[in-house]
Design an enzyme around this catalytic site. Structure first.
Site, PDB file in Angstrom:
ATOM      1  N   LYS A 160       2.165  -3.669   6.556  1.00 28.08           N
ATOM      2  CA  LYS A 160       2.573  -3.703   5.146  1.00 28.08           C
ATOM      3  C   LYS A 160       4.092  -3.536   5.038  1.00 28.08           C
ATOM      4  O   LYS A 160       4.753  -4.201   4.250  1.00 28.08           O
ATOM      5  CB  LYS A 160       1.843  -2.608   4.348  1.00 28.08           C
ATOM      6  CG  LYS A 160       0.336  -2.848   4.230  1.00 28.08           C
ATOM      7  CD  LYS A 160       0.023  -4.121   3.481  1.00 28.08           C
ATOM      8  CE  LYS A 160      -1.443  -4.466   3.469  1.00 28.08           C
ATOM      9  NZ  LYS A 160      -1.749  -5.790   2.928  1.00 28.08           N
ATOM     10  N   TYR A 179      -1.735  -0.892  10.874  1.00 20.21           N
ATOM     11  CA  TYR A 179      -1.993  -1.418   9.525  1.00 20.21           C
ATOM     12  C   TYR A 179      -0.805  -1.119   8.600  1.00 20.21           C
ATOM     13  O   TYR A 179      -0.297  -2.005   7.918  1.00 20.21           O
ATOM     14  CB  TYR A 179      -3.286  -0.821   8.946  1.00 20.21           C
ATOM     15  CG  TYR A 179      -3.438  -1.129   7.468  1.00 20.21           C
ATOM     16  CD1 TYR A 179      -3.817  -2.389   7.040  1.00 20.21           C
ATOM     17  CD2 TYR A 179      -3.153  -0.159   6.489  1.00 20.21           C
ATOM     18  CE1 TYR A 179      -3.915  -2.690   5.681  1.00 20.21           C
ATOM     19  CE2 TYR A 179      -3.250  -0.446   5.138  1.00 20.21           C
ATOM     20  CZ  TYR A 179      -3.632  -1.718   4.739  1.00 20.21           C
ATOM     21  OH  TYR A 179      -3.720  -2.008   3.406  1.00 20.21           O
ATOM     22  N   SER A 185       0.836  -1.209   0.000  1.00 21.67           N
ATOM     23  CA  SER A 185       0.000   0.000   0.000  1.00 21.67           C
ATOM     24  C   SER A 185       0.867   1.253   0.000  1.00 21.67           C
ATOM     25  O   SER A 185       1.961   1.265   0.578  1.00 21.67           O
ATOM     26  CB  SER A 185      -0.848  -0.013   1.269  1.00 21.67           C
ATOM     27  OG  SER A 185      -1.472   1.225   1.479  1.00 21.67           O
TER      28      SER A 185
HETATM   29  P1  NAD Z   1     -11.101  -6.911   1.249  1.00 19.76           P
HETATM   30  O1  NAD Z   1     -11.334  -6.892   2.719  1.00 19.76           O
HETATM   31  O2  NAD Z   1     -12.245  -6.591   0.360  1.00 19.76           O
HETATM   32  O3  NAD Z   1     -10.527  -8.349   0.818  1.00 19.76           O
HETATM   33  C1  NAD Z   1      -9.739  -9.130   1.662  1.00 19.76           C
HETATM   34  C2  NAD Z   1     -10.305 -10.543   1.669  1.00 19.76           C
HETATM   35  O4  NAD Z   1      -9.490 -11.372   2.490  1.00 19.76           O
HETATM   36  C3  NAD Z   1     -11.725 -10.617   2.229  1.00 19.76           C
HETATM   37  O5  NAD Z   1     -12.548 -11.350   1.348  1.00 19.76           O
HETATM   38  C4  NAD Z   1     -11.551 -11.339   3.562  1.00 19.76           C
HETATM   39  O6  NAD Z   1     -12.687 -12.129   3.880  1.00 19.76           O
HETATM   40  C5  NAD Z   1     -10.302 -12.171   3.302  1.00 19.76           C
HETATM   41  N1  NAD Z   1      -9.516 -12.472   4.521  1.00 19.76           N
HETATM   42  C6  NAD Z   1      -9.086 -11.604   5.471  1.00 19.76           C
HETATM   43  N2  NAD Z   1      -8.420 -12.249   6.435  1.00 19.76           N
HETATM   44  C7  NAD Z   1      -8.385 -13.573   6.072  1.00 19.76           C
HETATM   45  C8  NAD Z   1      -7.854 -14.753   6.658  1.00 19.76           C
HETATM   46  N3  NAD Z   1      -7.231 -14.705   7.849  1.00 19.76           N
HETATM   47  N4  NAD Z   1      -8.015 -15.928   6.026  1.00 19.76           N
HETATM   48  C9  NAD Z   1      -8.669 -15.978   4.833  1.00 19.76           C
HETATM   49  N5  NAD Z   1      -9.213 -14.909   4.242  1.00 19.76           N
HETATM   50  C10 NAD Z   1      -9.077 -13.713   4.850  1.00 19.76           C
HETATM   51  O7  NAD Z   1      -9.866  -5.951   0.961  1.00 19.76           O
HETATM   52  P2  NAD Z   1      -9.340  -5.355  -0.430  1.00 19.76           P
HETATM   53  O8  NAD Z   1      -9.705  -3.930  -0.471  1.00 19.76           O
HETATM   54  O9  NAD Z   1      -9.710  -6.247  -1.537  1.00 19.76           O
HETATM   55  O10 NAD Z   1      -7.782  -5.420  -0.147  1.00 19.76           O
HETATM   56  C11 NAD Z   1      -6.996  -6.515  -0.594  1.00 19.76           C
HETATM   57  C12 NAD Z   1      -5.562  -6.302  -0.153  1.00 19.76           C
HETATM   58  O11 NAD Z   1      -5.096  -5.079  -0.696  1.00 19.76           O
HETATM   59  C13 NAD Z   1      -5.335  -6.213   1.344  1.00 19.76           C
HETATM   60  O12 NAD Z   1      -4.111  -6.842   1.647  1.00 19.76           O
HETATM   61  C14 NAD Z   1      -5.242  -4.724   1.602  1.00 19.76           C
HETATM   62  O13 NAD Z   1      -4.481  -4.428   2.736  1.00 19.76           O
HETATM   63  C15 NAD Z   1      -4.551  -4.262   0.335  1.00 19.76           C
HETATM   64  N6  NAD Z   1      -4.796  -2.855   0.000  1.00 19.76           N
HETATM   65  C16 NAD Z   1      -6.073  -2.412  -0.107  1.00 19.76           C
HETATM   66  C17 NAD Z   1      -6.309  -1.074  -0.429  1.00 19.76           C
HETATM   67  C18 NAD Z   1      -7.711  -0.524  -0.506  1.00 19.76           C
HETATM   68  O14 NAD Z   1      -7.870   0.675  -0.404  1.00 19.76           O
HETATM   69  N7  NAD Z   1      -8.733  -1.341  -0.704  1.00 19.76           N
HETATM   70  C19 NAD Z   1      -5.225  -0.213  -0.638  1.00 19.76           C
HETATM   71  C20 NAD Z   1      -3.930  -0.718  -0.524  1.00 19.76           C
HETATM   72  C21 NAD Z   1      -3.729  -2.059  -0.207  1.00 19.76           C
HETATM   73  C1  WQD Z   2      -9.354   9.684   0.789  1.00 16.91           C
HETATM   74  C2  WQD Z   2      -9.519  11.179   1.025  1.00 16.91           C
HETATM   75  C3  WQD Z   2      -9.881  11.776   3.338  1.00 16.91           C
HETATM   76  C4  WQD Z   2     -13.767   9.839   3.751  1.00 16.91           C
HETATM   77  C5  WQD Z   2      -6.788   4.717   2.894  1.00 16.91           C
HETATM   78  C6  WQD Z   2      -5.754   4.032   3.738  1.00 16.91           C
HETATM   79  C7  WQD Z   2      -4.589   3.621   2.882  1.00 16.91           C
HETATM   80  C8  WQD Z   2      -5.052   2.796   1.687  1.00 16.91           C
HETATM   81  C9  WQD Z   2      -6.123   3.493   0.923  1.00 16.91           C
HETATM   82  C10 WQD Z   2      -5.026   0.473   2.306  1.00 16.91           C
HETATM   83  C11 WQD Z   2      -8.788  11.657   2.274  1.00 16.91           C
HETATM   84  C12 WQD Z   2     -11.081  12.114   2.486  1.00 16.91           C
HETATM   85  C13 WQD Z   2     -12.567  10.303   3.243  1.00 16.91           C
HETATM   86  C14 WQD Z   2     -14.782  10.771   4.084  1.00 16.91           C
HETATM   87  C15 WQD Z   2     -13.339  12.546   3.362  1.00 16.91           C
HETATM   88  N1  WQD Z   2      -5.648   1.555   2.124  1.00 16.91           N
HETATM   89  N2  WQD Z   2     -12.370  11.627   3.048  1.00 16.91           N
HETATM   90  N3  WQD Z   2     -14.538  12.092   3.851  1.00 16.91           N
HETATM   91  O1  WQD Z   2      -7.063   7.726   3.755  1.00 16.91           O
HETATM   92  O2  WQD Z   2      -6.163   8.132   1.402  1.00 16.91           O
HETATM   93  O3  WQD Z   2      -6.205   5.860   2.330  1.00 16.91           O
HETATM   94  O4  WQD Z   2      -7.186   3.845   1.820  1.00 16.91           O
HETATM   95  O5  WQD Z   2      -3.863   0.240   2.219  1.00 16.91           O
HETATM   96  O6  WQD Z   2      -3.764   2.879   3.697  1.00 16.91           O
HETATM   97  O7  WQD Z   2      -5.312   4.931   4.739  1.00 16.91           O
HETATM   98  O8  WQD Z   2      -8.335   6.910   1.703  1.00 16.91           O
HETATM   99  O9  WQD Z   2     -10.679   6.914   0.998  1.00 16.91           O
HETATM  100  O10 WQD Z   2     -10.146   7.069   3.476  1.00 16.91           O
HETATM  101  O11 WQD Z   2      -9.655   9.002   1.999  1.00 16.91           O
HETATM  102  O12 WQD Z   2     -13.182  13.753   3.180  1.00 16.91           O
HETATM  103  O13 WQD Z   2     -15.867  10.401   4.552  1.00 16.91           O
HETATM  104  O14 WQD Z   2     -10.912  11.431   1.267  1.00 16.91           O
HETATM  105  O15 WQD Z   2      -9.639  12.782   4.255  1.00 16.91           O
HETATM  106  O16 WQD Z   2      -8.292  12.929   1.987  1.00 16.91           O
HETATM  107  P1  WQD Z   2      -6.899   7.284   2.376  1.00 16.91           P
HETATM  108  P2  WQD Z   2      -9.780   7.411   2.077  1.00 16.91           P
END
Ligand code: NAD
Ligand code: WQD
Length: 340
Positions: free
Chosen positions: A156, A152, A127
């Site tokens: 990562k 979190y 991330s």
């Molecule tokens: P998500 O929660 O939709 O998907 C994760 C899936 O993993 C879920 O279906 C959950 O049920 C499963 N899971 C969690 N723990 C588990 C376990 N112990 N055993 C088996 N299954 C398990 O999340 P996402 O948004 O699809 O994110 C996927 C990956 O990408 C994660 O590693 C997250 O940290 C990373 N990521 C997400 C974002 C984002 O904004 N969505 C941004 C950067 C990184």
């Molecule tokens: C985006 C912008 C908020 C909600 C998060 C995690 C990051 C990564 C991606 C996993 C920001 C603003 C949000 C609201 C708002 N995830 N906002 N009102 O914080 O950039 O990143 O998701 O790895 O680790 O921290 O994403 O969608 O929460 O926010 O004004 O109700 O929207 O302040 O500027 P963020 P976000």
């Protein structure tokens, strides 16, 4: 049929979109998921899109012996894409041990099986959170890592270290993909993001507000040092993100990787402010959004967007979809979820 790929967390938001792209590219997919943040009907929806049913097993990756047993029963896995993790930043501050267990232990158990069975190809969901508040923009992969703002983020950062160290002493080859802000849904509106409870992320909060599920969107601060005062992020369409996993996998399978541990930023390279996203949503969907400016959200950084040159050049990948595509798909998905 190409190689068999294990997708952990493959019923989740990014995982499900990636399974679609893998199947469309001819891979055989096995999904494992514990359904802690997803539902079983995603499997049917993936099948509706691709006309192929991925293999699925409900598996708790925190259970080391169940993980070992899974690999005993499933031979011939050519690569793993590891999405399964807990991902809510706020929750990780309240319950750090849950995050360290779910995001670190699960990775270790998988890597132990990779070592034991000679599985060499691994793609990890990292991330942009690892960059914290960046010193300069756009952010390259060489920018200092400073994610100590949340457990979190730490998971990562630590996971990347675990992978790097493992790659030094084993045949393992890893690509860590640092996602910026994934948004949007599949154009079929069969799969999309399904946040549990009140959405923490901007776009689901926007679509739920437009759908009348939430009364009002709070914009967290308009006094940041940006043009309109709201924070800037790099919002990337989840389908573009999913496609990057296929090219990263192909890089590993065809041994085109330049090092055994590689990192790529996955973003669009463009920053958009919160107010720009709101404007774009209103224009694209014709929905007027009820929002107000409130105080800053603790922990938010001012501006984050990717330098994507490394992914463009080495993976031959580029985000193709626009902010409008993403917001339109997110809105169509929200309407479908609400039964409109
Ligand atoms: P998500 O929660 O939709 O998907 C994760 C899936 O993993 C879920 O279906 C959950 O049920 C499963 N899971 C969690 N723990 C588990 C376990 N112990 N055993 C088996 N299954 C398990 O999340 P996402 O948004 O699809 O994110 C996927 C990956 O990408 C994660 O590693 C997250 O940290 C990373 N990521 C997400 C974002 C984002 O904004 N969505 C941004 C950067 C990184
Ligand atoms: C985006 C912008 C908020 C909600 C998060 C995690 C990051 C990564 C991606 C996993 C920001 C603003 C949000 C609201 C708002 N995830 N906002 N009102 O914080 O950039 O990143 O998701 O790895 O680790 O921290 O994403 O969608 O929460 O926010 O004004 O109700 O929207 O302040 O500027 P963020 P976000």
């Amino acid at each position: 049929m190409k190689e068999k790929i294990l997708v952990t967390g493959g019923l989740g938001y990014i995982g499900s979109h990636t399974v679609v792209e893998l199947q469309n590219s001819g891979y055989e997919v096995i999904i494992v998921d514990n359904l802690s943040n997803s539902t079983l009907n995603v499997l049917e929806r993936i099948t509706n899109i691709t006309k192929q049913s991925p293999q699925f097993e409900r598996l708790e990756l925190r259970n080391k012996s169940h993980v070992a047993d899974f690999f005993k029963r499933n031979k011939g896995i050519a690569g793993i894409i590891h999405f399964a993790a807990s991902k809510a930043v706020g929750e990780s501050v309240e319950n750090p041990l849950l995050y360290y267990e779910n995001n670190i232990n699960t990775l270790i158990y998988l890597l132990q099986e990779c070592n034991a069975l000679g599985i060499e190809n691994f793609i990890f969901s990292s991330s942009c959170t690892v960059y914290g508040e960046p010193d300069s923009l756009p952010i390259t992969e060489n920018a200092p890592v400073k994610s100590a703002t949340s457990p979190y983020g730490n998971t990562k950062q630590i996971s990347e270290e675990i992978l790097k160290d493992t790659c030094l002493v084993s045949p393992l080859k890893t690509i860590a993909l640092r996602y910026f802000n994934p948004i949007g849904a599949h154009e079929s509106a069969e799969i999309g993001e399904l946040p549990a409870g009140v959405p923490q992320n901007l776009v689901p909060f926007i679509t739920q507000t437009a759908a009348g599920v939430r009364e009002q969107l709070s914009v967290f601060g308009d006094d940041y040092p940006t043009d309109d005062g709201s924070c800037i992020r790099d919002y990337i369409h989840v389908v573009d993100l999913a496609k990057a996993h296929v090219v990263a996998l192909e890089r590993l399978l065809s041994k085109r990787n330049e090092a055994n541990f590689e990192i790529f930023n996955l973003g669009t390279g463009r920053g958009s402010s919160v107010l720009e996203v709101i404007n774009s949503f209103e224009k694209t969907t014709g929905q007027k959004l009820n929002y107000k400016i409130v105080d800053r959200r603790p922990g938010d950084v001012t501006a984050v967007y990717a330098d994507t040159q490394k992914a463009n050049a080495s993976l031959g990948w580029k985000a193709e979809k626009s902010m409008e595509d993403a917001l339109d798909s997110a809105w169509r998905w929200e309407q479908k979820v609400r039964g409109f």
